[in-house]
Design an enzyme around this catalytic site. Structure first.
Site, PDB file in Angstrom:
ATOM      1  N   ASN A 119       5.408  -6.738  -1.529  1.00  0.00           N
ATOM      2  CA  ASN A 119       4.825  -6.560  -0.197  1.00  0.00           C
ATOM      3  C   ASN A 119       3.335  -6.852  -0.331  1.00  0.00           C
ATOM      4  O   ASN A 119       2.576  -6.008  -0.799  1.00  0.00           O
ATOM      5  CB  ASN A 119       5.082  -5.115   0.268  1.00  0.00           C
ATOM      6  CG  ASN A 119       4.369  -4.797   1.566  1.00  0.00           C
ATOM      7  OD1 ASN A 119       3.831  -5.690   2.231  1.00  0.00           O
ATOM      8  ND2 ASN A 119       4.357  -3.520   1.938  1.00  0.00           N
ATOM      9  N   LYS A 159       1.150  -7.200   1.870  1.00  0.00           N
ATOM     10  CA  LYS A 159       0.335  -6.555   2.921  1.00  0.00           C
ATOM     11  C   LYS A 159      -0.679  -7.557   3.487  1.00  0.00           C
ATOM     12  O   LYS A 159      -0.383  -8.744   3.566  1.00  0.00           O
ATOM     13  CB  LYS A 159      -0.326  -5.284   2.369  1.00  0.00           C
ATOM     14  CG  LYS A 159       0.715  -4.344   1.744  1.00  0.00           C
ATOM     15  CD  LYS A 159       0.204  -2.960   1.425  1.00  0.00           C
ATOM     16  CE  LYS A 159       1.348  -2.157   0.811  1.00  0.00           C
ATOM     17  NZ  LYS A 159       0.959  -0.770   0.516  1.00  0.00           N
ATOM     18  N   HIS A 161       7.521   0.335   7.634  1.00  0.00           N
ATOM     19  CA  HIS A 161       6.627   0.707   6.538  1.00  0.00           C
ATOM     20  C   HIS A 161       5.738   1.873   6.986  1.00  0.00           C
ATOM     21  O   HIS A 161       5.312   1.930   8.141  1.00  0.00           O
ATOM     22  CB  HIS A 161       5.771  -0.489   6.113  1.00  0.00           C
ATOM     23  CG  HIS A 161       5.055  -0.231   4.821  1.00  0.00           C
ATOM     24  ND1 HIS A 161       3.896   0.514   4.766  1.00  0.00           N
ATOM     25  CD2 HIS A 161       5.342  -0.578   3.549  1.00  0.00           C
ATOM     26  CE1 HIS A 161       3.516   0.608   3.504  1.00  0.00           C
ATOM     27  NE2 HIS A 161       4.371  -0.037   2.749  1.00  0.00           N
ATOM     28  N   GLU A 218       2.721   2.461   6.578  1.00  0.00           N
ATOM     29  CA  GLU A 218       1.417   2.085   7.148  1.00  0.00           C
ATOM     30  C   GLU A 218       1.557   1.751   8.631  1.00  0.00           C
ATOM     31  O   GLU A 218       0.657   2.035   9.428  1.00  0.00           O
ATOM     32  CB  GLU A 218       0.829   0.904   6.351  1.00  0.00           C
ATOM     33  CG  GLU A 218       0.314   1.371   4.993  1.00  0.00           C
ATOM     34  CD  GLU A 218       0.405   0.340   3.887  1.00  0.00           C
ATOM     35  OE1 GLU A 218       0.595  -0.856   4.157  1.00  0.00           O
ATOM     36  OE2 GLU A 218       0.301   0.757   2.708  1.00  0.00           O
ATOM     37  N   GLU A 221       9.991   5.271   0.046  1.00  0.00           N
ATOM     38  CA  GLU A 221       8.577   5.195  -0.323  1.00  0.00           C
ATOM     39  C   GLU A 221       7.863   6.488   0.068  1.00  0.00           C
ATOM     40  O   GLU A 221       7.441   6.637   1.228  1.00  0.00           O
ATOM     41  CB  GLU A 221       7.918   4.016   0.390  1.00  0.00           C
ATOM     42  CG  GLU A 221       8.509   2.675   0.020  1.00  0.00           C
ATOM     43  CD  GLU A 221       7.497   1.551   0.238  1.00  0.00           C
ATOM     44  OE1 GLU A 221       7.211   0.842  -0.729  1.00  0.00           O
ATOM     45  OE2 GLU A 221       6.981   1.415   1.355  1.00  0.00           O
ATOM     46  N   GLY A 254      -0.040   3.192  -2.908  1.00  0.00           N
ATOM     47  CA  GLY A 254      -1.414   2.770  -3.123  1.00  0.00           C
ATOM     48  C   GLY A 254      -2.291   3.826  -3.774  1.00  0.00           C
ATOM     49  O   GLY A 254      -3.515   3.685  -3.802  1.00  0.00           O
ATOM     50  N   SER A 276       3.338   2.826  -5.914  1.00  0.00           N
ATOM     51  CA  SER A 276       2.642   2.752  -7.208  1.00  0.00           C
ATOM     52  C   SER A 276       3.538   2.321  -8.369  1.00  0.00           C
ATOM     53  O   SER A 276       3.358   2.776  -9.497  1.00  0.00           O
ATOM     54  CB  SER A 276       1.945   4.082  -7.528  1.00  0.00           C
ATOM     55  OG  SER A 276       0.930   4.338  -6.562  1.00  0.00           O
TER      56      SER A 276
HETATM   57  P1  PGA Z   1       1.960   0.219  -3.746  1.00  0.00           P
HETATM   58  O1  PGA Z   1       2.605  -0.073  -2.291  1.00  0.00           O
HETATM   59  O2  PGA Z   1       2.898  -0.415  -4.754  1.00  0.00           O
HETATM   60  O3  PGA Z   1       0.623  -0.440  -3.708  1.00  0.00           O
HETATM   61  O4  PGA Z   1       1.894   1.693  -3.901  1.00  0.00           O
HETATM   62  C1  PGA Z   1       3.986   0.007  -2.078  1.00  0.00           C
HETATM   63  C2  PGA Z   1       4.296  -0.319  -0.637  1.00  0.00           C
HETATM   64  O5  PGA Z   1       3.513   0.021   0.245  1.00  0.00           O
HETATM   65  O6  PGA Z   1       5.336  -0.938  -0.342  1.00  0.00           O
END
Ligand code: PGA
Length: 252
Positions: free
Chosen positions: A9, A11, A95, A97, A167, A173, A213
């Site tokens: 992903n 982003k 997601h 976010e 997640e 993140g 992560s």
């Molecule tokens: P990350 O993000 O691996 O940077 O923690 C995962 C995601 O948001 O799908």
């Protein structure tokens, strides 16, 4: 048998030329990992250039969102048919976010999931609890609510086309990965929910990724859990060696 899926992903990151170079670097090396399905999910505006970069390889293309209508007066939005037109196989939906910053609800996500499936896309539907919810002991309750809401009214066949990504919001993140035990507990609960709604055979076939992560040095122990079928990778998917290091952690 389930085939694990590792999806990047990206982003809202990278330039056009960086996106093409990253996709090419990944495409060049994926043949070493025939037992894993691999996808990259760039921003909309790079889908076409990335699609060219991965052409002829085993890397699949995914988008990060869609609007749940085939076409029409929806300024600034992108339809499922447009994603199909560009060669997408997957689309990330729900997601955290988008839930957090763009106010997406389970009901709206569910509309998107149905629109994706109708167009022949495989949705990667994200769910996960926030830190306060975990600390209050509400994790499984939140997961059940998001499962019921985001994945409402899917036929058994549609459920099988759908990928779930667990997640935990506190792990995205942050560098703070869920322990294999914490992740496995939720994956098992998701399989139970699928078994209750459909049947145990279908529950055994749905691909459930972990996300939050994931890095080359923690991937292997997560993937060693029986109900974890790969990962949705954010930060570490922006570097080919890190992303492929995660893919290499998938040995089962
Ligand atoms: P990350 O993000 O691996 O940077 O923690 C995962 C995601 O948001 O799908």
């Amino acid at each position: 048998m389930r085939r694990p899926l590792i999806a990047g992903n990206w982003k809202m990151n990278l330039s056009r030329s960086e996106a093409a170079a990253l996709a090419e670097a990944i495409a060049k090396q994926v043949d070493q990992y025939p037992a894993v399905d691999i996808a990259v999910c760039p921003p909309f505006v790079y889908l076409e250039v990335v699609s060219r970069a991965i052409a002829g390889s085993r890397v699949a293309l995914g988008a990060q969102n869609l609007y749940p209508e085939p076409s029409g007066a929806f300024t600034g939005e992108i339809s499922p048919l447009m994603l199909c037109d560009l060669g997408c196989r997957y689309v990330i939906l729900g997601h955290s976010e988008r839930r957090q910053w763009l106010g997406e609800t389970d009901g709206f996500i569910n509309k998107k999931v149905h629109a994706a499936l109708k167009a022949g896309l495989q949705p990667i539907v994200c769910l996960g609890e926030q830190l306060a919810e975990r600390e209050a002991g509400l994790t499984l309750e939140v997961i059940r609510r998001q499962f019921e809401g985001s994945l409402a009214s899917l036929t058994a066949e549609q459920m099988l086309q759908t990928v779930i990504a667990y997640e935990p919001v506190w792990a995205i993140g942050t560098g703070r990965v869920a322990t294999p035990h914490q992740a496995e507990e939720v994956h098992l609960e998701l399989r139970k929910l699928i078994a209750q709604r459909y049947n145990p055979e279908i529950a055994q076939q749905v691909v459930i990724q972990y996300g939050g992560s994931v890095k080359p040095d923690n991937a292997q122990e997560l993937f060693a859990q029986p109900d974890i079928d790969g990962a949705l990778v954010g930060g570490a998917s922006l570097k080919a060696d890190q992303f492929l290091g995660i893919v290499a952690g998938m040995k089962k």
